[in-house]
Design an enzyme around this catalytic site. Structure first.
Site, PDB file in Angstrom:
ATOM      1  N   ILE A 185       0.852  -1.242   0.057  1.00  0.00           N
ATOM      2  CA  ILE A 185      -0.001  -0.161  -0.090  1.00  0.00           C
ATOM      3  C   ILE A 185       0.752   1.249  -0.071  1.00  0.00           C
ATOM      4  CG2 ILE A 185      -1.582   1.130   1.403  1.00  0.00           C
ATOM      5  CD1 ILE A 185      -2.401  -1.566   2.917  1.00  0.00           C
ATOM      6  N   TYR A 196      -4.811  19.379 -10.257  1.00  0.00           N
ATOM      7  CA  TYR A 196      -4.990  18.146  -9.369  1.00  0.00           C
ATOM      8  C   TYR A 196      -5.832  17.352 -10.546  1.00  0.00           C
ATOM      9  CZ  TYR A 196      -6.922  14.782  -6.066  1.00  0.00           C
ATOM     10  OH  TYR A 196      -7.063  13.910  -5.166  1.00  0.00           O
ATOM     11  N   LYS A 250      -5.708  13.377 -11.742  1.00  0.00           N
ATOM     12  CA  LYS A 250      -6.591  12.307 -11.585  1.00  0.00           C
ATOM     13  C   LYS A 250      -7.341  11.835 -12.622  1.00  0.00           C
ATOM     14  CE  LYS A 250      -5.653  11.684  -7.188  1.00  0.00           C
ATOM     15  NZ  LYS A 250      -5.128  10.381  -6.875  1.00  0.00           N
TER      16      LYS A 250
HETATM   17  P1  NDP Z   1      -3.518  12.146   3.111  1.00  0.00           P
HETATM   18  O1  NDP Z   1      -2.883  13.194   3.109  1.00  0.00           O
HETATM   19  O2  NDP Z   1      -3.992  11.727   4.330  1.00  0.00           O
HETATM   20  O3  NDP Z   1      -2.498  10.832   2.623  1.00  0.00           O
HETATM   21  C1  NDP Z   1      -1.668  10.796   1.325  1.00  0.00           C
HETATM   22  C2  NDP Z   1      -0.576   9.672   1.593  1.00  0.00           C
HETATM   23  O4  NDP Z   1       0.013   9.906   0.524  1.00  0.00           O
HETATM   24  C3  NDP Z   1       0.248   9.857   2.812  1.00  0.00           C
HETATM   25  O5  NDP Z   1       0.505   8.664   3.391  1.00  0.00           O
HETATM   26  C4  NDP Z   1       1.399  10.263   2.526  1.00  0.00           C
HETATM   27  O6  NDP Z   1       2.539  10.005   2.985  1.00  0.00           O
HETATM   28  C5  NDP Z   1       1.668   9.637   1.136  1.00  0.00           C
HETATM   29  N1  NDP Z   1       2.215  10.469  -0.007  1.00  0.00           N
HETATM   30  C6  NDP Z   1       2.193  11.719  -0.487  1.00  0.00           C
HETATM   31  N2  NDP Z   1       3.169  12.112  -1.124  1.00  0.00           N
HETATM   32  C7  NDP Z   1       4.166  11.039  -1.133  1.00  0.00           C
HETATM   33  C8  NDP Z   1       5.339  10.494  -1.932  1.00  0.00           C
HETATM   34  N3  NDP Z   1       5.950  11.406  -2.578  1.00  0.00           N
HETATM   35  N4  NDP Z   1       5.773   9.639  -1.645  1.00  0.00           N
HETATM   36  C9  NDP Z   1       5.369   8.538  -0.827  1.00  0.00           C
HETATM   37  N5  NDP Z   1       4.032   8.790  -0.124  1.00  0.00           N
HETATM   38  C10 NDP Z   1       3.402   9.858  -0.496  1.00  0.00           C
HETATM   39  O7  NDP Z   1      -4.630  12.129   1.939  1.00  0.00           O
HETATM   40  P2  NDP Z   1      -5.736  11.008   1.538  1.00  0.00           P
HETATM   41  O8  NDP Z   1      -5.554   9.733   2.463  1.00  0.00           O
HETATM   42  O9  NDP Z   1      -6.771  11.795   1.498  1.00  0.00           O
HETATM   43  O10 NDP Z   1      -5.304  10.729   0.000  1.00  0.00           O
HETATM   44  C11 NDP Z   1      -5.030   9.369  -0.409  1.00  0.00           C
HETATM   45  C12 NDP Z   1      -5.277   9.496  -1.865  1.00  0.00           C
HETATM   46  O11 NDP Z   1      -6.688   9.432  -2.016  1.00  0.00           O
HETATM   47  C13 NDP Z   1      -4.487  10.444  -2.999  1.00  0.00           C
HETATM   48  O12 NDP Z   1      -3.984   9.741  -4.031  1.00  0.00           O
HETATM   49  C14 NDP Z   1      -5.594  11.380  -3.057  1.00  0.00           C
HETATM   50  O13 NDP Z   1      -5.455  12.135  -3.900  1.00  0.00           O
HETATM   51  C15 NDP Z   1      -6.672  10.552  -3.098  1.00  0.00           C
HETATM   52  N6  NDP Z   1      -8.136  10.974  -2.858  1.00  0.00           N
HETATM   53  C16 NDP Z   1      -8.365  11.618  -1.574  1.00  0.00           C
HETATM   54  C17 NDP Z   1      -9.778  12.244  -1.444  1.00  0.00           C
HETATM   55  C18 NDP Z   1      -9.878  13.235  -0.445  1.00  0.00           C
HETATM   56  O14 NDP Z   1     -10.801  13.882  -0.247  1.00  0.00           O
HETATM   57  N7  NDP Z   1      -9.347  13.035   0.639  1.00  0.00           N
HETATM   58  C19 NDP Z   1     -10.724  12.028  -2.475  1.00  0.00           C
HETATM   59  C20 NDP Z   1     -10.488  11.307  -3.621  1.00  0.00           C
HETATM   60  C21 NDP Z   1      -9.321  10.890  -3.653  1.00  0.00           C
HETATM   61  P3  NDP Z   1       4.018  10.770   3.616  1.00  0.00           P
HETATM   62  O15 NDP Z   1       3.453  12.186   3.707  1.00  0.00           O
HETATM   63  O16 NDP Z   1       4.364   9.939   4.746  1.00  0.00           O
HETATM   64  O17 NDP Z   1       4.906  10.256   2.397  1.00  0.00           O
HETATM   65  C1  8X3 Z   2     -10.116  14.756  -3.556  1.00  0.00           C
HETATM   66  C2  8X3 Z   2     -11.521  15.187  -3.790  1.00  0.00           C
HETATM   67  O1  8X3 Z   2     -13.135  17.022  -4.418  1.00  0.00           O
HETATM   68  O2  8X3 Z   2     -11.040  17.664  -2.928  1.00  0.00           O
HETATM   69  O3  8X3 Z   2      -9.653  14.238  -4.724  1.00  0.00           O
HETATM   70  O4  8X3 Z   2     -11.060  16.922  -5.268  1.00  0.00           O
HETATM   71  S1  8X3 Z   2     -11.674  16.786  -4.080  1.00  0.00           S
END
Ligand code: NDP
Ligand code: 8X3
Length: 252
Positions: A7, A153, A157
């Site tokens: 993951i 962004y 996506k």
């Molecule tokens: P978080 O910020 O809580 O988690 C993001 C994770 O990505 C962290 O574990 C961070 O780990 C890791 N990450 C970021 N950059 C890097 C890097 N360069 N190398 C390795 N790991 C990295 O956000 P979410 O859980 O919300 O996001 C997870 C995914 O879900 C993303 O792809 C996001 O775009 C997507 N998403 C989120 C939504 C939302 O509303 N929250 C909606 C739709 C999609 P660390 O910083 O320790 O490296």
């Molecule tokens: C994260 C959801 O609506 O902030 O992908 O783009 S939104």
């Protein structure tokens, strides 16, 4: 025998919740991210709650050499990855295109698109060699429709959406399943990162409605991973009940 799942982005939010859920459901998990201390905390938490095995592997998905070296360093009994959850990703900034910050754009493209590609390029040949595997890419409603100031962004996506479709075709003859999970608004560190640590701004994103939580998406990931062998969920869009898509939501 447990399946092995790697993951990305397991230090927080959706990835962390996925690690916990999979570890309680017959997966041994490789948890990755840049913040090693958070991975170690998670490792302890998981070991206290379940009997599944956990391996901590810290790397930055934007650095191709680091990705390759980290995955090559896996001990023999962790190398046979069955499931890859490409979750690491972020939004940085929220600006009209003419005011966009180039460094923000590069961070998003390098992480959400190139990072996902680097990890997939490294892991998929191992799956191909055994004609077995499942890749789950975390897209977004932002990959289905664009919204004001979301330009880059949303672009990353949309790229994940297209790459997922292409991957599924390429993996077809190798019997590897490829799924996109596209969440709407999930309360994680996502907005704190987008607004560069501004907590008030980030908290305000989730005010007045009940958003999704990481566990909601983790449950969906578990669902797609536990379908029978002949079933592949291609694409899933999940929003809070208060949200219709990227553009419409109701707040109290
Ligand atoms: P978080 O910020 O809580 O988690 C993001 C994770 O990505 C962290 O574990 C961070 O780990 C890791 N990450 C970021 N950059 C890097 C890097 N360069 N190398 C390795 N790991 C990295 O956000 P979410 O859980 O919300 O996001 C997870 C995914 O879900 C993303 O792809 C996001 O775009 C997507 N998403 C989120 C939504 C939302 O509303 N929250 C909606 C739709 C999609 P660390 O910083 O320790 O490296
Ligand atoms: C994260 C959801 O609506 O902030 O992908 O783009 S939104």
């Amino acid at each position: 025998m447990n399946r092995i799942a790697l993951i990305t982005g397991a230090t927080s939010g959706i990835g962390r919740a996925t690690a916990v859920t999979l570890s309680q459901n017959n997966f041994d998990i490789i948890i990755t991210g840049r913040r090693k201390e958070l991975l170690e905390d998670l490792e302890k938490e998981i070991k206290s709650k379940s009997s599944g095995k956990v391996y901590v592997l810290s790397f930055d998905v934007r650095n191709k050499e680091e990705v390759d070296k980290a995955i090559d360093s896996l001990p023999q009994d962790w190398q046979d990855i069955d499931v890859l959850v490409n979750n690491a990703g972020l939004a940085v900034g929220l600006n009209h295109i003419q005011e966009g910050v180039i460094d923000d754009w590069e961070r998003m493209i390098d992480t959400n698109v190139k990072g996902l590609l680097y990890v997939s390029r490294k892991v998929s040949p191992r799956m191909i060699s055994k004609n077995y595997g499942h890749i789950v890419n975390i897209g977004s409603t932002a990959g289905k429709e664009a919204y004001e100031k979301g330009n880059v962004y949303c672009g990353t996506k949309h790229a994940v959406d297209a790459i997922t479709k292409g991957m599924r075709i390429d993996m077809l003859k190798h019997k590897i399943k490829v799924t996109a999970i596209n969440p709407g608004m999930v309360e994680t560190e996502f907005s704190l990162v987008r607004f560069k640590g501004d907590k008030d701004k980030s908290d305000s994103v989730y005010k007045g409605f009940t958003p999704l939580y990481g566990k909601d998406i983790a449950d969906a990931i578990l669902y797609v991973l536990t379908r029978p062998e002949h079933v592949c969920v291609n694409d899933m869009i999940i929003t809070a009940t208060a949200q219709a898509n990227s553009l419409y939501k109701i707040v109290d």
